[in-house]
Write a protein that holds these residues in place. Structure first.
Motif, mmCIF file in Angstrom:
data_model
loop_
_atom_site.group_PDB
_atom_site.id
_atom_site.type_symbol
_atom_site.label_atom_id
_atom_site.label_comp_id
_atom_site.label_asym_id
_atom_site.label_seq_id
_atom_site.Cartn_x
_atom_site.Cartn_y
_atom_site.Cartn_z
ATOM 1 N N LEU A 101 -41.030 -107.728 -8.463
ATOM 2 C CA LEU A 101 -40.286 -108.337 -7.618
ATOM 3 C C LEU A 101 -39.947 -109.728 -8.197
ATOM 4 N N LEU A 102 -38.536 -109.801 -8.545
ATOM 5 C CA LEU A 102 -38.248 -111.041 -9.254
ATOM 6 C C LEU A 102 -37.306 -112.065 -8.453
ATOM 7 N N SER A 103 -37.620 -113.258 -8.610
ATOM 8 C CA SER A 103 -36.456 -114.402 -7.788
ATOM 9 C C SER A 103 -36.268 -115.300 -8.799
ATOM 10 N N GLY A 104 -34.724 -115.045 -9.373
ATOM 11 C CA GLY A 104 -34.445 -115.898 -10.340
ATOM 12 C C GLY A 104 -33.206 -115.995 -10.356
ATOM 13 N N LEU A 105 -32.713 -117.195 -11.095
ATOM 14 C CA LEU A 105 -31.326 -117.721 -11.487
ATOM 15 C C LEU A 105 -30.696 -118.748 -10.386
ATOM 16 N N GLY A 106 -31.493 -118.788 -9.318
ATOM 17 C CA GLY A 106 -31.114 -119.846 -8.316
ATOM 18 C C GLY A 106 -31.510 -121.213 -8.681
ATOM 19 N N ASN A 107 -32.779 -121.356 -9.092
ATOM 20 C CA ASN A 107 -33.082 -122.638 -9.739
ATOM 21 C C ASN A 107 -32.372 -123.035 -10.955
ATOM 22 N N ASP A 108 -31.977 -122.052 -11.668
ATOM 23 C CA ASP A 108 -31.408 -122.254 -12.985
ATOM 24 C C ASP A 108 -29.938 -122.930 -12.949
ATOM 25 N N VAL A 109 -29.289 -122.054 -11.833
ATOM 26 C CA VAL A 109 -27.816 -122.567 -11.585
ATOM 27 C C VAL A 109 -27.827 -124.272 -11.112
ATOM 28 N N ILE A 110 -28.958 -124.252 -10.151
ATOM 29 C CA ILE A 110 -28.884 -125.739 -9.570
ATOM 30 C C ILE A 110 -29.282 -126.683 -10.557
ATOM 31 N N ALA A 138 -12.026 -124.343 -5.014
ATOM 32 C CA ALA A 138 -13.215 -124.841 -5.687
ATOM 33 C C ALA A 138 -13.650 -124.831 -7.089
ATOM 34 N N ALA A 139 -12.978 -123.566 -7.885
ATOM 35 C CA ALA A 139 -13.249 -123.487 -9.302
ATOM 36 C C ALA A 139 -12.719 -124.390 -10.156
ATOM 37 N N ARG A 140 -11.614 -125.267 -9.708
ATOM 38 C CA ARG A 140 -11.337 -126.128 -10.224
ATOM 39 C C ARG A 140 -12.401 -127.220 -10.985
ATOM 40 N N ALA A 215 -17.479 -125.879 -0.266
ATOM 41 C CA ALA A 215 -16.654 -124.932 -1.022
ATOM 42 C C ALA A 215 -17.174 -124.538 -2.570
ATOM 43 N N LEU A 216 -17.543 -125.821 -3.028
ATOM 44 C CA LEU A 216 -18.114 -125.721 -4.272
ATOM 45 C C LEU A 216 -19.397 -124.966 -4.488
ATOM 46 N N GLY A 217 -20.117 -125.252 -3.323
ATOM 47 C CA GLY A 217 -21.641 -124.413 -3.478
ATOM 48 C C GLY A 217 -21.419 -122.974 -3.246
ATOM 49 N N VAL A 218 -20.365 -122.610 -2.341
ATOM 50 C CA VAL A 218 -20.019 -121.243 -2.187
ATOM 51 C C VAL A 218 -19.434 -120.673 -3.569
ATOM 52 N N GLU A 219 -18.615 -121.343 -4.241
ATOM 53 C CA GLU A 219 -18.254 -120.903 -5.628
ATOM 54 C C GLU A 219 -19.223 -120.640 -6.552
ATOM 55 N N ARG A 222 -21.509 -117.649 -5.476
ATOM 56 C CA ARG A 222 -20.746 -116.314 -5.532
ATOM 57 C C ARG A 222 -20.617 -115.856 -6.889
ATOM 58 N N ARG A 223 -20.432 -116.957 -7.748
ATOM 59 C CA ARG A 223 -20.507 -116.367 -9.324
ATOM 60 C C ARG A 223 -21.915 -116.002 -9.621
ATOM 61 N N VAL A 224 -22.874 -116.627 -9.169
ATOM 62 C CA VAL A 224 -24.251 -116.061 -9.579
ATOM 63 C C VAL A 224 -24.607 -114.669 -8.995
ATOM 64 N N ARG A 225 -24.178 -114.370 -7.768
ATOM 65 C CA ARG A 225 -24.320 -113.068 -7.356
ATOM 66 C C ARG A 225 -23.458 -112.009 -8.239
ATOM 67 N N SER A 226 -22.363 -112.613 -8.494
ATOM 68 C CA SER A 226 -21.407 -111.543 -9.447
ATOM 69 C C SER A 226 -22.352 -111.254 -10.711
ATOM 70 N N LEU A 227 -22.907 -112.420 -11.207
ATOM 71 C CA LEU A 227 -23.683 -112.255 -12.558
ATOM 72 C C LEU A 227 -24.585 -111.430 -12.287
ATOM 73 N N ILE A 228 -25.673 -111.576 -11.359
ATOM 74 C CA ILE A 228 -26.676 -110.741 -10.985
ATOM 75 C C ILE A 228 -26.260 -109.147 -10.871
#
Length: 289
Positions: A101-110, A138-140, A215-219, A222-228
């Motif tokens: 069970l792995l929790s990862g990339l959340g802290n990395d993106v922050i 917000a992607a800008r 909106a930036l937080g959502v962007e 969402r990118r992290v989710r797509s990456l995972i």
């Protein structure tokens, strides 16, 4: 249903000895590793919990949790190469686990979002004001070269994890369960003295308008989710617990706990329990009776 029993690697180290933890009595034996969502998210720790809080399954289950509490953001590259974790996965302390069970990339993106404006574009996630395009999305506010660097790094970390897992026959091909992250909102809500906030300082440093912080937080997430999900689509042993969209986001003006968020990036006990419900359903589907 019985709660998943959570123990530390130190407790497991004495198994088989007098007073050692009787892991053999559990039908499901998970190895867990990851960021603060698997350990603590506030100081003092009793203010919040983690994803394992009251998580239960129909079969008797234990999780040996290698995630370490601490004031620093734990990066996935550090947690997945941690010496104790590696010994349990493919070293001298390895056993055949039910799953990792792995929790990862959340802290990395922050953490990556805090790289300042003076760094070159490929070394930061956020764009300087001169780099903003004319769009309204917000992607800008994101640096395309910086995101490419982050995504490449994430894929490399997973590749190294899979190589390390398969070093030993005992856990070769072991299923790895990862999760997506819910939407964090940049705001002035620390987790304790010297422990955040994180995104709040970043958006102020780059001059991003407050109306666009949420909106930036959502962007970003969402990118992290797509990456995972993209990484999981290329590796059959990876499975994803998709929890994104479960919690009610905080407002940028909230400076303390909200219904689902204890601080800027960690859920409340109620929030973790809702996320844990999603985990329970998926783990029951994959490992239940």
């Amino acid at each position: 249903m019985p709660n998943i029993t959570l123990i530390s690697p130190d407790q497991l180290a004495g198994h088989g000895e007098a007073g050692g933890f009787p892991i053999e009595q559990f039908e499901l034996q998970f190895l867990a590793q990851g960021d603060s969502w698997f350990s603590i998210g506030a100081i003092p720790p009793f203010l919040t919990s983690n994803l394992f809080d009251r998580m239960s399954l129909s079969r008797k289950a234990v999780a040996v949790n290698c995630a370490r509490p601490g004031a620093e953001l734990q990066h996935m590259t550090d947690s997945t190469t941690n010496a104790v974790f590696m010994q349990l996965l493919s070293g001298t302390l390895a056993r055949r686990w039910t799953a990792l069970l792995l929790s990862g990339l959340g802290n990395d993106v922050i953490s990556a979002a805090q790289s300042g404006p003076s760094n070159p574009p490929h070394q930061r996630l956020l764009a300087t004001r001169a780099e903003w395009d004319a769009g309204s999305s917000a992607a800008r506010y994101l640096s395309a070269p910086g995101w490419a660097t982050f995504a490449d790094h994430a894929r490399q970390v997973f590749e190294v994890l899979l190589l390390n897992r398969d070093k030993s026959d005992v856990n070769r091909g072991l299923r790895i369960i990862v999760h997506t992250y819910d939407f964090v909102t940049p705001r002035n809500a620390a987790a304790g003295p010297g422990f955040g906030p994180w995104l709040f300082g970043a958006v102020k440093a780059f001059g991003i308008p407050q109306d666009d912080w949420a909106a930036l937080g959502v962007e970003l997430l969402r990118r992290v989710r797509s990456l995972i999900l993209d990484i999981a689509n290329t590796e059959p042993s990876l499975r994803v617990v998709d929890t994104q969209g479960t919690l009610t986001p905080a407002k940028t003006t909230d400076t303390g706990p909200t219904e689902h968020w204890q601080n800027e990036i960690h859920p409340t006990r109620t929030g973790y329990r809702l996320l844990g419900d999603v985990w329970e359903r998926k783990l029951e589907e994959w490992f239940g009776r």
